[in-house]
Design a protein around this motif. Structure first.
Motif, short mmCIF file in Angstrom:
data_model
loop_
_atom_site.label_atom_id
_atom_site.label_comp_id
_atom_site.label_asym_id
_atom_site.label_seq_id
_atom_site.Cartn_x
_atom_site.Cartn_y
_atom_site.Cartn_z
N LEU A 83 32.11 -25.84 -8.47
CA LEU A 83 32.09 -26.86 -7.41
C LEU A 83 32.84 -26.38 -6.17
O LEU A 83 32.40 -26.60 -5.04
CB LEU A 83 32.68 -28.17 -7.93
CG LEU A 83 31.83 -28.92 -8.96
CD1 LEU A 83 32.60 -30.10 -9.54
CD2 LEU A 83 30.52 -29.37 -8.35
N LEU A 84 33.97 -25.72 -6.38
CA LEU A 84 34.73 -25.18 -5.25
C LEU A 84 33.95 -24.07 -4.55
O LEU A 84 33.96 -23.97 -3.32
CB LEU A 84 36.09 -24.66 -5.70
CG LEU A 84 37.11 -25.75 -6.02
CD1 LEU A 84 38.34 -25.15 -6.71
CD2 LEU A 84 37.53 -26.48 -4.75
N LEU A 85 33.25 -23.26 -5.33
CA LEU A 85 32.41 -22.22 -4.73
C LEU A 85 31.34 -22.85 -3.85
O LEU A 85 31.14 -22.41 -2.71
CB LEU A 85 31.76 -21.37 -5.83
CG LEU A 85 30.69 -20.38 -5.36
CD1 LEU A 85 31.25 -19.38 -4.37
CD2 LEU A 85 30.06 -19.70 -6.56
N GLN A 86 30.68 -23.87 -4.35
CA GLN A 86 29.64 -24.55 -3.57
C GLN A 86 30.22 -25.14 -2.28
O GLN A 86 29.62 -25.03 -1.21
CB GLN A 86 28.97 -25.65 -4.40
CG GLN A 86 27.81 -26.31 -3.71
CD GLN A 86 26.66 -25.35 -3.46
OE1 GLN A 86 26.25 -24.62 -4.33
NE2 GLN A 86 26.14 -25.36 -2.25
N LYS A 87 31.41 -25.74 -2.39
CA LYS A 87 32.06 -26.31 -1.21
C LYS A 87 32.34 -25.23 -0.17
O LYS A 87 32.06 -25.39 1.02
CB LYS A 87 33.36 -27.01 -1.60
CG LYS A 87 34.14 -27.57 -0.41
CD LYS A 87 35.60 -27.79 -0.77
CE LYS A 87 36.44 -28.24 0.39
NZ LYS A 87 36.44 -27.36 1.54
N HIS A 88 32.90 -24.10 -0.61
CA HIS A 88 33.24 -23.03 0.33
C HIS A 88 31.99 -22.35 0.89
O HIS A 88 32.00 -21.91 2.05
CB HIS A 88 34.18 -22.02 -0.33
CG HIS A 88 35.57 -22.54 -0.49
ND1 HIS A 88 36.41 -22.79 0.58
CD2 HIS A 88 36.27 -22.92 -1.58
CE1 HIS A 88 37.56 -23.27 0.15
NE2 HIS A 88 37.49 -23.36 -1.16
N GLU A 89 30.91 -22.28 0.11
CA GLU A 89 29.66 -21.75 0.66
C GLU A 89 29.11 -22.68 1.74
O GLU A 89 28.66 -22.21 2.80
CB GLU A 89 28.63 -21.57 -0.45
CG GLU A 89 28.88 -20.38 -1.34
CD GLU A 89 27.92 -20.28 -2.50
OE1 GLU A 89 27.76 -19.16 -3.02
OE2 GLU A 89 27.34 -21.31 -2.91
N ASN A 90 29.19 -23.98 1.51
CA ASN A 90 28.74 -24.94 2.52
C ASN A 90 29.62 -24.87 3.77
O ASN A 90 29.11 -24.92 4.89
CB ASN A 90 28.75 -26.36 1.95
CG ASN A 90 27.68 -26.55 0.90
OD1 ASN A 90 26.70 -25.84 0.86
ND2 ASN A 90 27.89 -27.53 0.03
N ASP A 91 30.94 -24.77 3.57
CA ASP A 91 31.86 -24.64 4.71
C ASP A 91 31.53 -23.40 5.52
O ASP A 91 31.53 -23.43 6.76
CB ASP A 91 33.31 -24.58 4.23
CG ASP A 91 33.81 -25.90 3.65
OD1 ASP A 91 33.14 -26.94 3.84
OD2 ASP A 91 34.88 -25.88 3.00
N TYR A 92 31.26 -22.29 4.82
CA TYR A 92 30.92 -21.05 5.51
C TYR A 92 29.64 -21.22 6.32
O TYR A 92 29.58 -20.80 7.49
CB TYR A 92 30.76 -19.90 4.51
CG TYR A 92 30.14 -18.68 5.13
CD1 TYR A 92 30.89 -17.83 5.95
CD2 TYR A 92 28.79 -18.39 4.96
CE1 TYR A 92 30.32 -16.72 6.56
CE2 TYR A 92 28.21 -17.28 5.56
CZ TYR A 92 28.97 -16.46 6.36
OH TYR A 92 28.41 -15.38 6.97
N ASN A 93 28.62 -21.82 5.72
CA ASN A 93 27.35 -22.00 6.43
C ASN A 93 27.51 -22.86 7.68
O ASN A 93 26.93 -22.57 8.73
CB ASN A 93 26.30 -22.60 5.49
CG ASN A 93 25.86 -21.62 4.43
OD1 ASN A 93 25.90 -20.41 4.64
ND2 ASN A 93 25.45 -22.13 3.29
N ARG A 94 28.31 -23.93 7.57
CA ARG A 94 28.56 -24.78 8.74
C ARG A 94 29.30 -24.00 9.83
O ARG A 94 28.95 -24.07 11.01
CB ARG A 94 29.38 -26.00 8.34
CG ARG A 94 28.58 -27.10 7.72
CD ARG A 94 29.43 -28.35 7.51
NE ARG A 94 28.95 -29.04 6.35
CZ ARG A 94 29.48 -29.00 5.14
NH1 ARG A 94 30.57 -28.31 4.92
NH2 ARG A 94 28.93 -29.65 4.14
N LEU A 95 30.33 -23.26 9.42
CA LEU A 95 31.12 -22.49 10.38
C LEU A 95 30.28 -21.39 11.02
O LEU A 95 30.38 -21.15 12.23
CB LEU A 95 32.35 -21.89 9.69
CG LEU A 95 33.31 -21.10 10.57
CD1 LEU A 95 33.88 -21.98 11.69
CD2 LEU A 95 34.43 -20.51 9.73
#
Length: 136
Positions: A36-48
């Motif tokens: 779940l944390l990996l998915q969150k950080h992948e989404n954060d990266y994509n937004r950034l």
């Protein structure tokens, strides 16, 4: 913690066998949390990355620039050169490092869960070996 939890006490194989469901559940929960944390950080990266792309291409509005505390990007760069700026951006590099960390953690926890899943084979082999040594 994994090293300690995965050691098998050969003098108490029955208890080790009974511990398998608890160990499996414990590390499966760690694995799911890490995914779940990996998915969150992948989404954060994509937004950034999208924001930084807009920043480097000059398409980011003043309100968003102000919100993130970024100064307007003054250079005019070619479209094919945007990737060079994105790859060298400190914020994106930090975000990629987080994603990489959680990917590695997920791979490690996946292997731990698999090891625990098949641990009963090792316990059975140890029991068979003790029977053999005892002469049966």
């Amino acid at each position: 913690m994994v090293l300690q939890d995965t050691q098998i006490d050969e003098t108490q194989l029955d208890k080790e066998s009974l511990r398998l469901p608890q160990l499996h559940n414990k590390y499966l929960n760690f694995y799911m949390d890490a995914k779940l944390l990996l998915q969150k950080h992948e989404n954060d990266y994509n937004r950034l990355r999208r924001l930084k792309w807009e920043y480097y291409t000059g398409k980011l509005d003043d309100e968003t620039l102000k919100h993130y505390g970024w100064n307007p990007f003054q250079l005019k760069i070619l479209k094919q050169d945007v990737s060079i700026y994105l790859e060298g951006d400190d914020d994106l590099i930090t975000s990629v490092q987080k994603v990489s960390y959680y990917k590695e953690m997920c791979q490690y926890l996946d292997s731990v869960v698999k090891e625990i899943t098949y641990r009963h084979h090792k316990i059975r082999n140890a029991i068979d070996w003790q029977k053999f040594l005892a002469g049966s």
